[in-house]
Design a protein around this motif. Structure first.
Motif, mmCIF file in Angstrom:
data_model
loop_
_atom_site.group_PDB
_atom_site.id
_atom_site.type_symbol
_atom_site.label_atom_id
_atom_site.label_comp_id
_atom_site.label_asym_id
_atom_site.label_seq_id
_atom_site.Cartn_x
_atom_site.Cartn_y
_atom_site.Cartn_z
ATOM 1 N N LEU A 425 0.822 -1.195 0.000
ATOM 2 C CA LEU A 425 0.000 0.000 0.000
ATOM 3 C C LEU A 425 0.860 1.250 0.000
ATOM 4 O O LEU A 425 2.007 1.238 0.451
ATOM 5 C CB LEU A 425 -0.936 0.008 1.202
ATOM 6 C CG LEU A 425 -0.397 0.182 2.626
ATOM 7 C CD1 LEU A 425 -1.551 0.366 3.603
ATOM 8 C CD2 LEU A 425 0.446 -0.993 3.091
ATOM 9 N N ASP A 426 0.274 2.336 -0.522
ATOM 10 C CA ASP A 426 0.848 3.667 -0.439
ATOM 11 C C ASP A 426 0.039 4.477 0.552
ATOM 12 O O ASP A 426 -0.979 4.005 1.082
ATOM 13 C CB ASP A 426 0.845 4.334 -1.820
ATOM 14 C CG ASP A 426 1.924 3.775 -2.743
ATOM 15 O OD1 ASP A 426 2.780 3.002 -2.255
ATOM 16 O OD2 ASP A 426 1.896 4.101 -3.945
ATOM 17 N N ASP A 427 0.454 5.723 0.779
ATOM 18 C CA ASP A 427 -0.260 6.563 1.749
ATOM 19 C C ASP A 427 -1.733 6.691 1.402
ATOM 20 O O ASP A 427 -2.595 6.698 2.292
ATOM 21 C CB ASP A 427 0.381 7.951 1.803
ATOM 22 C CG ASP A 427 1.767 7.937 2.437
ATOM 23 O OD1 ASP A 427 2.108 6.915 3.077
ATOM 24 O OD2 ASP A 427 2.509 8.921 2.280
ATOM 25 N N ALA A 428 -2.030 6.780 0.126
ATOM 26 C CA ALA A 428 -3.424 6.953 -0.293
ATOM 27 C C ALA A 428 -4.282 5.720 -0.017
ATOM 28 O O ALA A 428 -5.520 5.795 -0.080
ATOM 29 C CB ALA A 428 -3.471 7.292 -1.783
ATOM 30 N N ASP A 429 -3.649 4.588 0.274
ATOM 31 C CA ASP A 429 -4.392 3.346 0.534
ATOM 32 C C ASP A 429 -4.717 3.138 2.004
ATOM 33 O O ASP A 429 -5.432 2.179 2.358
ATOM 34 C CB ASP A 429 -3.572 2.143 0.055
ATOM 35 C CG ASP A 429 -3.351 2.124 -1.441
ATOM 36 O OD1 ASP A 429 -4.326 2.351 -2.177
ATOM 37 O OD2 ASP A 429 -2.206 1.885 -1.862
ATOM 38 N N ALA A 430 -4.204 3.991 2.871
ATOM 39 C CA ALA A 430 -4.289 3.726 4.312
ATOM 40 C C ALA A 430 -5.731 3.571 4.784
ATOM 41 O O ALA A 430 -6.046 2.657 5.564
ATOM 42 C CB ALA A 430 -3.585 4.826 5.094
ATOM 43 N N GLU A 431 -6.621 4.446 4.338
ATOM 44 C CA GLU A 431 -8.004 4.372 4.823
ATOM 45 C C GLU A 431 -8.732 3.154 4.262
ATOM 46 O O GLU A 431 -9.666 2.646 4.893
ATOM 47 C CB GLU A 431 -8.749 5.662 4.476
ATOM 48 C CG GLU A 431 -8.249 6.865 5.260
ATOM 49 C CD GLU A 431 -8.205 6.594 6.769
ATOM 50 O OE1 GLU A 431 -9.223 6.126 7.316
ATOM 51 O OE2 GLU A 431 -7.147 6.817 7.388
ATOM 52 N N LEU A 432 -8.317 2.682 3.084
ATOM 53 C CA LEU A 432 -8.908 1.446 2.562
ATOM 54 C C LEU A 432 -8.435 0.234 3.362
ATOM 55 O O LEU A 432 -9.192 -0.727 3.567
ATOM 56 C CB LEU A 432 -8.528 1.267 1.088
ATOM 57 C CG LEU A 432 -9.038 2.312 0.100
ATOM 58 C CD1 LEU A 432 -8.523 1.992 -1.298
ATOM 59 C CD2 LEU A 432 -10.565 2.368 0.109
ATOM 60 N N ALA A 433 -7.191 0.289 3.808
ATOM 61 C CA ALA A 433 -6.629 -0.845 4.548
ATOM 62 C C ALA A 433 -7.103 -0.888 5.990
ATOM 63 O O ALA A 433 -7.207 -1.975 6.581
ATOM 64 C CB ALA A 433 -5.102 -0.772 4.510
ATOM 65 N N ARG A 434 -7.395 0.279 6.568
ATOM 66 C CA ARG A 434 -7.693 0.338 8.015
ATOM 67 C C ARG A 434 -8.778 -0.646 8.459
ATOM 68 O O ARG A 434 -8.590 -1.380 9.433
ATOM 69 C CB ARG A 434 -8.076 1.768 8.402
ATOM 70 C CG ARG A 434 -8.194 1.975 9.914
ATOM 71 C CD ARG A 434 -8.642 3.394 10.242
ATOM 72 N NE ARG A 434 -7.798 4.400 9.624
ATOM 73 C CZ ARG A 434 -6.623 4.789 10.101
ATOM 74 N NH1 ARG A 434 -6.159 4.248 11.217
ATOM 75 N NH2 ARG A 434 -5.923 5.707 9.476
#
Length: 522
Positions: A425-434
């Protein structure tokens, strides 16, 4: 020296019945033949271990630490003979085995450090409160002691680091438990060389001979007799689900059931998130194949499932991975049996109606070469066909295409317990991963980001375990310093006179162990 004997305590034993190791690159038998132990030899090894237990468990932490360090030095002193023999018996390359020897010695020395630090002993004191109302409190003192003799089974895929002197043996010996090892029949010579190094360290350290024994032989009944012996109090195992569950069944059906710490089966899902995939699909595809084909895929942390949202970026990843895998040269697998099982598993997946074959590795010549395989399916098909989530031990993997994040969560929910789960993941993926982290915590013992699961650091924080069927007991780890906890149990002493207390809980603290007194560190 390899003379074909096995070890019952300090005694080298030979029998008329023999077996041989085989070079998996050629299927040729290797000299010398090795003697096959009997169930009577197993019983004798367990008797010696039981007799040694009370003396060994009360050795000082410093004495046990020095013993572990002596084992490490003895293994290193074997020199090139050990590497050459392990290469012959496993088909693994020299650099891999030299690194594995370093890991074996390193984890023995790490447990020596753990012993000297003393926290493993868990010394806790609740001082007497004779004036407390309405009832006084007794003087309470707790420490942890070894559980008793431990049976350890050598693993096929790590002939040094998960075998005779591997992590299970190192952690059990550190805990104060004598060990009886059942050597893996694929590498009897490697096992014998390391076993002799341990035996010599036992003698040089002035310890009872029953602290260590090594039995060898190809029959399953030998391991069954070891687990069934009433003097064995715990088991360490790394191998197949079938083998691990067979040992669990024996242990559970004893008059006194015992714990089996079995590391068994895992497909180690890898999640590719959209921003990361868009930014580096090709790089991820190449790195994925590198991890998948490492060591012919014969790692318990091999990435067997890749899960991502369908679309052009995943297509780029899959195309790159397919191209890289098509060029992967077949490598020698550990044994002819493992190779046959791998071929069978790949054939079953390739013939599955819900699966597309994306690529196969290069054709090879010679015995027991594992040809890599890459497949693809949809999330809906993966969920509807649970057999697709079963481990194929080797360089085979499935890319699972999901339509949305809800499907990703459904796939993870449907999966069994795992050793690892990986997020790219990149920074932009953090909320999808949470929102997926709690689900992954339920499913895996180790969660990692922007790496690959192959490679397990031997350290204080490492967890190499996970929910069933990754392991038979998800509360434990087989790698890292916490592995010692599997072979310890607490004992409380209430109002015992100081003169009768064991040294770790005596008032004067003669061993200098860290203690918790009345709830606070001393």
């Amino acid at each position: 020296m390899m003379d074909g004997s096995f070890l019952i305590g300090a005694r080298a034993v030979t029998t008329d019945e023999t077996f041989t190791g085989f070079d998996p690159a050629t299927n040729e038998a290797l000299d010398p033949p090795f003697s096959v132990a009997t169930v009577d030899h197993v019983a004798e090894a367990c008797r010696l271990a039981d007799e040694a237990f009370d003396t060994y468990r009360e050795t000082t932490p410093e004495a046990r630490a020095a013993f572990l360090e002596a084992i490490a030095a003895n293994i290193e002193a074997i020199g090139d003979e050990l590497i050459v023999r392990a290469m012959q018996e496993s088909g693994l390359p020299r650099p891999r085995l030299e690194g594995e020897r370093g890991r074996t010695a390193g984890q023995l020395r790490l447990f020596a450090r753990v012993l000297r630090q003393g926290r493993w002993a868990g010394v806790t004191i609740d001082s007497a409160l004779p004036e407390r109302q309405p009832l006084p409190r007794a003087d309470l003192r707790q420490r942890r002691i070894g559980v008793g003799p431990v049976a350890v089974f050598g693993a096929s895929n790590f002939p040094l680091a998960f075998s005779v002197a591997g992590g299970d043996t190192a952690s059990a010996l550190a805990a104060g438990c004598p060990v009886v090892v059942k050597g893996h029949p694929a590498h009897p010579g490697t096992s014998a060389l390391v076993g002799q190094a341990i035996r010599d360290a036992v003698a040089a350290s002035g310890l009872p001979e029953g602290v260590f024994s090594l039995v060898q032989g190809p029959a399953n009944e030998l391991g069954a007799a070891l687990v069934a012996d009433p003097r064995i109090k715990a088991v360490g195992f790394t191998g197949s689900r079938g083998g691990g569950l067979a040992l669990v069944n024996i242990a559970n059906n004893r008059p006194e059931p015992i714990p089996v710490y079995a590391e068994m089966s895992s497909v180690n899902p890898v999640l590719l998130f959209p921003a990361a995939l868009a930014a580096r699909a090709e790089a991820l595809g190449k790195a994925y194949v590198g991890s998948l084909t490492l060591g012919s895929g014969q790692f318990c942390t091999n990435p067997g499932i890749v899960l991502a949202l369908a679309g052009p970026d995943l297509d780029r990843f899959a195309a790159t991975a397919a191209d890289a895998l098509a060029e992967a040269q077949p490598q020698v697998m550990l044994t002819s049996g493992i190779h046959a099982n791998y071929d069978r598993g790949v054939t079953e997946i390739a013939g599955h109606g819900a699966v597309e074959t994306l690529a196969r590795g290069a054709e090879g010549t010679g015995c027991n070469r594992g040809r890599a395989a890459l497949f693809a399916t949809t999330a809906a098909n993966f969920i509807a066909n649970p057999e697709l989530a079963h481990e194929v031990f080797g360089a085979a993997s499935i890319i699972v295409r999901a339509d949305n994040l809800d499907e990703v969560a459904q796939v993870l929910t449907a999966m069994e317990g795992q050793l690892t789960a990986t997020l790219h993941l990149d920074d932009a993926d953090a909320e999808l991963a949470r929102p997926l982290i709690p689900l992954l915590e339920r499913k895996a013992g180790r969660i990692l980001a922007n790496g690959w699961p192959t490679g397990v650091e031997v350290s204080y924080a490492m967890v190499h375990g996970g929910p069933f069927p990754a392991t038979s007991d998800p509360r434990s780890t087989s790698v890292g310093t916490a592995a010692i906890e599997r072979f310890l149990r607490p004992v409380c002493y209430q109002d015992i006179p100081d003169v009768l207390l064991p040294a770790p809980v005596q008032q004067a603290n003669p061993l200098g162990l860290p203690r918790i007194i009345d709830g606070d560190p001393e």
